[in-house]
Each structure stands twice: as structure tokens, then as C-alpha cells.
Design an enzyme around this catalytic site. Structure first.
Site, short mmCIF file in Angstrom:
data_model
loop_
_atom_site.label_atom_id
_atom_site.label_comp_id
_atom_site.label_asym_id
_atom_site.label_seq_id
_atom_site.Cartn_x
_atom_site.Cartn_y
_atom_site.Cartn_z
N TYR A 1 0.76 -1.13 0.00
CA TYR A 1 0.17 -0.16 -0.02
C TYR A 1 0.84 1.15 0.00
CZ TYR A 1 -3.87 3.02 1.45
OH TYR A 1 -4.89 3.92 1.68
N LYS B 1 -1.03 -1.11 -4.11
CA LYS B 1 -2.27 0.04 -4.64
C LYS B 1 -1.40 1.50 -4.38
CE LYS B 1 -5.97 1.50 -1.16
NZ LYS B 1 -6.28 2.52 -1.64
#
Ligand SMILES: *[C@@H]1O[C@H](CO)[C@@H](O)[C@H](O)[C@H]1NC(C)=O
Ligand SMILES: *[C@@H]1O[C@H](CO)[C@@H](O)[C@H](O)[C@H]1NC(C)=O
Length: 301
Positions: free
Chosen positions: A141, A171
Site C-alpha cells: 500500500y 495500491k
């Protein structure tokens, strides 16, 4: 062990539902999963930024994960669980817990205090998470605005490629779309790069991103669904207008409080799912402003 990841498309970073006393409510999760499914959303991301993951205890996060894992047995949505942003032993514990539950993928933030300074330090952290969840596709992330960790994602993907067997992508939540595009190119079909956030969906889709997570998918799913469809059909004017309206929505919401608390209010006003308030330390919009916010958002519903 061969770990497969095949999800493509839109994933809702779900809100965590709080009761009025700020305890976690898991009772409404099956209804929430159904609502998203009926809105055309086949992916669920639990305990990320929108889900206030870092405001939850380890036991609360485990309970949430168990409730979502049970709900998606019926709806067949892809379940990704964010396990990071906690002390390191807790991250490992949460990764193991998610792996045991056979969730479809896990996502982790970097270490938030002893921050990694280069791709290799990040890779060494992720190897521990990977070892705790060896059967589950792993995602990193990237969200420098919140974590303060800003490692070049193209370099990271190139270096990580043969070092973490179950790493399946990232992400990418940053306004630096040039670096996001470089990461997408570096992924070369080997990794999935989710664009994160609400403001750059249209340019990201137009440059080749095919997967996204954005908080607005919870409240206004049609914007992302129609935007992705419009890009696929080369209807660029429609996609642009949808993005402009979505940006207007976000600008209204963030004028009255945090993005998460403002979107939770919108969720409560305009959808069948009551997600309650945001938990401290986030602040909620002043109740005296609710009618005003409702009036401003109504044209966009
Ligand atoms: C977790 O779930 C269990 C079983 O439903 C419940 O007894 C417990 O209170 C929950 N814990 C938290 C911290 O929410
Ligand atoms: C954008 O919002 C306006 C209302 O302010 C509406 O008239 C228009 O149809 C919207 N466009 C799209 C593509 O939803």
C-alpha cells in the site's frame, strides 16, 4: 506454492461501521456486501484508510475480517484485507490470521515508525509479512500522503520481482500520476497496480489502469462503474464529466470535515447502509451542517 491473483476492476475500500458508542458493528456487513454487489462492485477492501484500519485494535480487525470473510461466501466478492499500520508483531499476527481465513489477498502499509528508506528495506519488511501469509497474494500500500514513506514504486516492483514469491502488486495512492504510470509500465503484466483515490480515476483509466479502489465507490459507485465503461468505449467526454462531478462531490464533502467522515455521512444520507460516525481521532461534520451538505450533494446522486 503457486499463488494466483486474477481480480481486475473496481474494489470498494469499505467503511468500518461503528455503533453510537463507537464499538464496531459487524451485524450490517452482509447487507453492506449485498448493496455493493447490486451496485456492480465485486471487490472489498477491509481496514484500509477509508476503513479506519489504524484506528482499530487487533481483535477488532480480526473480528471485521471474519465477518467479511463470512459475508463474501454468499456474494462471491473478492476480499482483500489491509493488515498493516500496526506494531510489527501485530502486523504479522494479522497477516497470519487473514491467511488462515483464506481471504483472497492482503494489503499492507509499510512500517510507520522505522520507515523504510529505499526499495530494499521495504522488500525486507514485506518478506516477513509474506512469510506469515505465504498462501495469499500480497499487495503493498503506497500512500505517502498518510505514511510519509515515498519509495519509487517502479524501482520497487523491478527489485521485488524475484524476491517475494506471493507479491502480486501495489495500491498506488498518490497524486504523482507520472510515477504511478511508471509503476504500471514496470508491472508489465506481472503485477497489478490499483489506482487509489478519487481524484485521478479518469486520467488513470485513460492511461491504462484497469483496477481501482476509491472511497467514493461506497457511496457513489455509479461514477467509477460508468467512468470505466466510458473509457473502454472511448467516450472520453463522458468519462471526463463523471470525473469532474466526482471531484465536485469530494470538494463538498471535504469542506465540512475529513474525507472519511464526510463520505460516511453521505453514505448514511443517500444509501441503505448506515455506517455510523467516524471514530476518533477523526472528526465528524458538525450536525448543524447536515442539511446543508445534503442539499449540496443531492444534484449528484
Ligand atoms: C469479537 O467478536 C467476539 C465474538 O463475536 C466478541 O465476543 C468480542 O467482543 C469481539 N471483540 C471486539 C474487540 O470487538
Ligand atoms: C454532472 O452533474 C450535473 C449536476 O450538477 C448533471 O446535470 C450532469 O448530468 C452530471 N453529469 C454526469 C455525467 O453525471
Amino acid at each position: 506454492m503457486l499463488v494466483n491473483f486474477t481480480f481486475i476492476g473496481l474494489m470498494a475500500p469499505v467503511f468500518t461501521i461503528f455503533n453510537p458508542d463507537f464499538t464496531v458493528n459487524t451485524d450490517r456487513i452482509p447487507q453492506y456486501a449485498n448493496y455493493l454487489l447490486e451496485s456492480g462492485i465485486n471487490g472489498i477492501l477491509v481496514a484500509a484508510t477509508t476503513g479506519e484500519g489504524t484506528s482499530l485494535s487487533v481483535q477488532e480487525r480480526k473480528n471485521l475480517t471474519e465477518s467479511w470473510a463470512s459475508a463474501v461466501k454468499t456474494t462471491r466478492q473478492h476480499l482483500m484485507v489491509q493488515v498493516g499500520g500496526a506494531p510489527f508483531p501485530d502486523v504479522v499476527d494479522l497477516a497470519r490470521h487473514a491467511d488462515n481465513l483464506r481471504v483472497d489477498s492482503i494489503l499492507t502499509m509499510p512500517e510507520l515508525y522505522f520507515k523504510p528508506k529505499n526499495p530494499q528495506e521495504l522488500i525486507s519488511y514485506l518478506k516477513f509479512v509474506s512469510a506469515a501469509a505465504p498462501n495469499t497474494p500480497l499487495f503493498y500500500y503506497h500512500n505517502p500522503g498518510h505514511t510519509g514513506v515515498n519509495i519509487d514504486m517502479a524501482e520497487f516492483l523491478e527489485q521485488a520481482s524475484n524476491q517475494i514469491p506471493n507479491l502480486k502488486g501495489i495500491k498506488y495512492t498518490s497524486n504523482d500520476l507520472a510515477k504511478g504510470y511508471a509503476a504500471l509500465r514496470a508491472a508489465k503484466g506481472k503485477f497489478t497496480v490499483f489506482i487509489g483515490g478519487d481524484y485521478l480515476l479518469e486520467p488513470a483509466f485513460a492511461t491504462g489502469f484497469t483496477s481501482a479502489t476509491a472511497a467514493s465507490i461506497n457511496v457513489f459507485p455509479r461514477y467509477s462503474v460508468e467512468m470505466l465503461a466510458a473509457i473502454k468505449q472511448a467516450k472520453l467526454d463522458t468519462a471526463l464529466e463523471l470525473q469532474q462531478n466526482l471531484t465536485r462531490i469530494l470538494n463538498i464533502v471535504t469542506k465540512y470535515g475529513s474525507r472519511v467522515s464526510g463520505l460516511k455521512l453521505a453514505m448514511n444520507l443517500f444509501t441503505p447502509i448506515n455506517v455510523g460516525l467516524a471514530r476518533p481521532p477523526l472528526q465528524n461534520p458538525n450536525p448543524s451542517k447536515i442539511e446543508e451538505i445534503k442539499t449540496l450533494l443531492e444534484p449528484f446522486i
